[in-house]
Design a protein around this motif. Structure first.
Motif, PDB file in Angstrom:
ATOM      1  N   SER A   1       1.326  -1.133   0.274  1.00 44.98           N
ATOM      2  CA  SER A   1      -0.250   0.115   0.076  1.00 44.98           C
ATOM      3  C   SER A   1       1.079   1.554  -0.046  1.00 44.98           C
ATOM      4  O   SER A   1       2.096   1.256   0.827  1.00 44.98           O
ATOM      5  CB  SER A   1      -0.469  -0.125   1.543  1.00 44.98           C
ATOM      6  OG  SER A   1      -1.595   1.614   1.962  1.00 44.98           O
TER       7      SER A   1
ATOM      8  N   ILE B   1      -0.543   3.999   1.061  1.00 46.47           N
ATOM      9  CA  ILE B   1      -2.244   4.651   1.579  1.00 46.47           C
ATOM     10  C   ILE B   1      -1.010   4.838   3.156  1.00 46.47           C
ATOM     11  O   ILE B   1      -0.759   4.864   4.097  1.00 46.47           O
ATOM     12  CB  ILE B   1      -2.723   4.062   2.158  1.00 46.47           C
ATOM     13  CG1 ILE B   1      -3.900   4.418   0.718  1.00 46.47           C
ATOM     14  CG2 ILE B   1      -3.990   5.694   2.752  1.00 46.47           C
ATOM     15  CD1 ILE B   1      -5.385   3.807   0.665  1.00 46.47           C
ATOM     16  N   GLY B   2      -1.389   6.566   3.589  1.00 44.17           N
ATOM     17  CA  GLY B   2      -0.095   6.964   4.556  1.00 44.17           C
ATOM     18  C   GLY B   2      -0.775   8.060   5.369  1.00 44.17           C
ATOM     19  O   GLY B   2      -1.435   8.720   4.528  1.00 44.17           O
ATOM     20  N   ARG B   3      -0.312   8.676   6.564  1.00 44.41           N
ATOM     21  CA  ARG B   3      -0.820   9.915   7.119  1.00 44.41           C
ATOM     22  C   ARG B   3      -0.258  11.064   6.242  1.00 44.41           C
ATOM     23  O   ARG B   3       1.297  10.994   5.571  1.00 44.41           O
ATOM     24  CB  ARG B   3       0.392  10.736   8.721  1.00 44.41           C
ATOM     25  CG  ARG B   3      -0.477  11.335   8.450  1.00 44.41           C
ATOM     26  CD  ARG B   3       0.129  12.043  10.195  1.00 44.41           C
ATOM     27  NE  ARG B   3      -0.358  13.223  10.214  1.00 44.41           N
ATOM     28  CZ  ARG B   3      -1.141  13.801  11.486  1.00 44.41           C
ATOM     29  NH1 ARG B   3      -1.577  12.745  11.249  1.00 44.41           N
ATOM     30  NH2 ARG B   3      -1.019  14.883  11.781  1.00 44.41           N
TER      31      ARG B   3
ATOM     32  N   LEU C   1      -5.462  11.022   5.993  1.00 45.55           N
ATOM     33  CA  LEU C   1      -4.774  10.072   5.397  1.00 45.55           C
ATOM     34  C   LEU C   1      -4.902   9.936   3.626  1.00 45.55           C
ATOM     35  O   LEU C   1      -6.385  10.475   3.537  1.00 45.55           O
ATOM     36  CB  LEU C   1      -5.277   8.392   5.440  1.00 45.55           C
ATOM     37  CG  LEU C   1      -5.004   7.786   7.111  1.00 45.55           C
ATOM     38  CD1 LEU C   1      -6.020   6.860   7.558  1.00 45.55           C
ATOM     39  CD2 LEU C   1      -3.820   8.019   7.815  1.00 45.55           C
TER      40      LEU C   1
ATOM     41  N   PRO D   1      -3.919   4.162   8.811  1.00 44.60           N
ATOM     42  CA  PRO D   1      -4.014   2.773   7.191  1.00 44.60           C
ATOM     43  C   PRO D   1      -4.516   1.788   6.942  1.00 44.60           C
ATOM     44  O   PRO D   1      -5.380   1.241   5.739  1.00 44.60           O
ATOM     45  CB  PRO D   1      -2.860   3.102   6.823  1.00 44.60           C
ATOM     46  CG  PRO D   1      -1.818   4.017   7.365  1.00 44.60           C
ATOM     47  CD  PRO D   1      -2.717   4.065   9.125  1.00 44.60           C
TER      48      PRO D   1
ATOM     49  N   VAL E   1     -10.272   7.100   1.101  1.00 47.84           N
ATOM     50  CA  VAL E   1      -9.165   7.765   0.969  1.00 47.84           C
ATOM     51  C   VAL E   1      -8.291   8.274  -0.228  1.00 47.84           C
ATOM     52  O   VAL E   1      -8.707   7.484  -0.751  1.00 47.84           O
ATOM     53  CB  VAL E   1      -8.194   6.740   1.474  1.00 47.84           C
ATOM     54  CG1 VAL E   1      -6.462   7.142   1.678  1.00 47.84           C
ATOM     55  CG2 VAL E   1      -8.236   6.147   3.155  1.00 47.84           C
TER      56      VAL E   1
END
Length: 415
Positions: free
Chosen positions: A38, A40-42, A55, A219, A234
């Motif tokens: 992935s 996806i993160g902050r 996110l 996430p 997201v």
């Protein structure tokens, strides 16, 4: 030059250029997506602490100075820089020498959901805080929806059919379909696809107004389409640019074909509370008819995957109505990137073509298969399968639906 539409002209994809949160370039992206990695993160582009959603699928390893001439940097937003690089990669992948083609035999048709929001925010900030004399002249076009089509066409001398489609997440498929129409009219080569990037405070506030963003901080539990825990999506940035040519032209120059754009349809949902059926099922059925295929011919569905209970239910019902209860594998690789808005459909098209080539369906990560869903979700890891045809679905905010059928190139040995 363009002329009458020839419906019997087969349109193939000969080049791919991908910029995604979990992979910059086609090979890094494909390696990541089939492994379930992935992006996806902050958010790090700005501090999201004061916002309900924190996110995103952010491209954090992109240095425009390493890919673009300095003269382009002051006049382009992040989204256009990504689009220019992806277009260059796609042309190189296709082995296209633009100098060998007439200017009017090459066109650019992309989609956009926003435009250069980050550039616009900076220049509007200058206007409010310093005055009009401090606003860049490039603000006149750098924010605009059509800027990616314009900059790609200028950079590569493409003066054929060009334009932009604005229909949110469905727009990426719509743009590819319009490009296919231009190939059928006789244009030798079309650059198509889409890119979106709105990860700035102004863009973030606009995205939040949809009421569809996930507000959690984990996430691994943020984007869960077709899952009982689904609570929004997201956002992400990136997408894919594709090179389209007629099958005959590609074969004549010995070009590699990833596959054919075999079918497409678009519909629009009726007004809410009318009791009429949503339009997604009709889009699927008409795309299959356009491709001359039946439900049994489709080997995998790349879902729109809204990540909200009601839209997910509508999509699951549409897929089940056409293919039957767990009648076809369904996947949503965008759980690894976030929803890329107009960039999502072209990225799914590219992913589907790579999946057909490799005989591997990438997974829907973090989602748990439950006995109540009518879908055969590909979860828990990639699934090996022999595939000849894939269906890609996309829906846009406000009722847009699009469906596209992709088939393996003729003569390719199955994996």
């Amino acid at each position: 030059m363009s002329g009458a539409v020839r419906e019997d002209t087969r349109t193939v994809v000969t080049g791919l250029g991908i910029t995604a949160p979990n992979g910059l370039g086609t090979r890094p992206y494909w390696d990541a997506v089939r492994a379930g990695h992935s992006g996806i993160g902050r958010l790090t582009r700005f501090d999201p602490a004061g916002y309900p959603a924190t996110l995103a699928g952010e491209i954090d390893d992109f240095d425009p100075k390493a890919h673009l001439p300095n003269r382009l940097l002051p006049q382009t937003d992040q989204v256009t820089r990504l689009a220019l690089v992806a277009a260059e990669w796609a042309l190189a992948d296709a082995g296209v020498d633009t100098a060998a083609l007439a200017d009017f035999d090459m066109g650019v048709l992309t989609a956009a959901s926003s435009g250069g929001f980050e550039f616009a925010q900076k220049e509007l900030g200058n206007l409010w805080s310093k005055g009009s004399g401090f606003v860049s002249a490039y603000q006149s076009f750098a924010w605009f929806y059509a800027v990616n089509s314009g900059q790609i066409s200028i950079r590569h001398g493409m003066k054929g059919p060009s334009g932009v489609v604005v229909s949110d997440q469905a727009g990426g498929l719509d743009a590819i379909a319009h490009a296919r129409r231009q190939i059928r009219r006789g244009t030798a080569l079309m650059v198509s696809g889409a890119m979106d990037a709105t990860l700035c405070p102004w863009g973030w506030a606009a995205l939040w107004t949809s009421g569809q963003l996930h507000t959690g901080t984990d996430p691994a539990a943020a984007y869960l389409p077709f899952d009982e825990r689904a609570a929004g999506h997201v956002p992400g940035e990136g997408g894919a640019i594709l090179i389209l040519e007629s099958a005959d032209a590609a074969s004549a120059r010995g070009a590699r074909s990833y596959g054919e754009i075999a079918g497409y349809a678009a519909t629009f949902d009726p007004a809410p509370h009318t009791g009429r059926e949503p339009g997604l099922r009709a889009a699927i059925e008409r795309a299959l008819a356009d491709a001359g295929l039946g439900p049994d011919d489709i080997d995998v569905v790349f879902a729109d995957a809204a990540g909200l209970p009601e839209p997910d239910r509508i999509e699951a019902e549409a897929i089940t109505a056409v293919f039957g209860h767990r009648g076809v594998p369904v996947t949503a690789p965008k759980t690894m990137t976030g929803r890329l808005y107009s960039g999502a459909g072209p990225l799914d098209v590219a992913t589907a073509l790579l999946a057909i080539e490799a005989g591997t369906i990438p997974p829907t990560i973090n989602v748990a298969q439950n006995s109540g869903t009518p879908l055969d979700l590909v979860v828990g890891g990639a699934r090996h399968a022999t595939m000849r045809a894939a269906l890609v679905l996309a829906r846009g905010y406000g009722g847009f639906n699009a469906a596209m059928v992709l088939t393996a190139p003729e003569g390719r040995a199955l994996p």
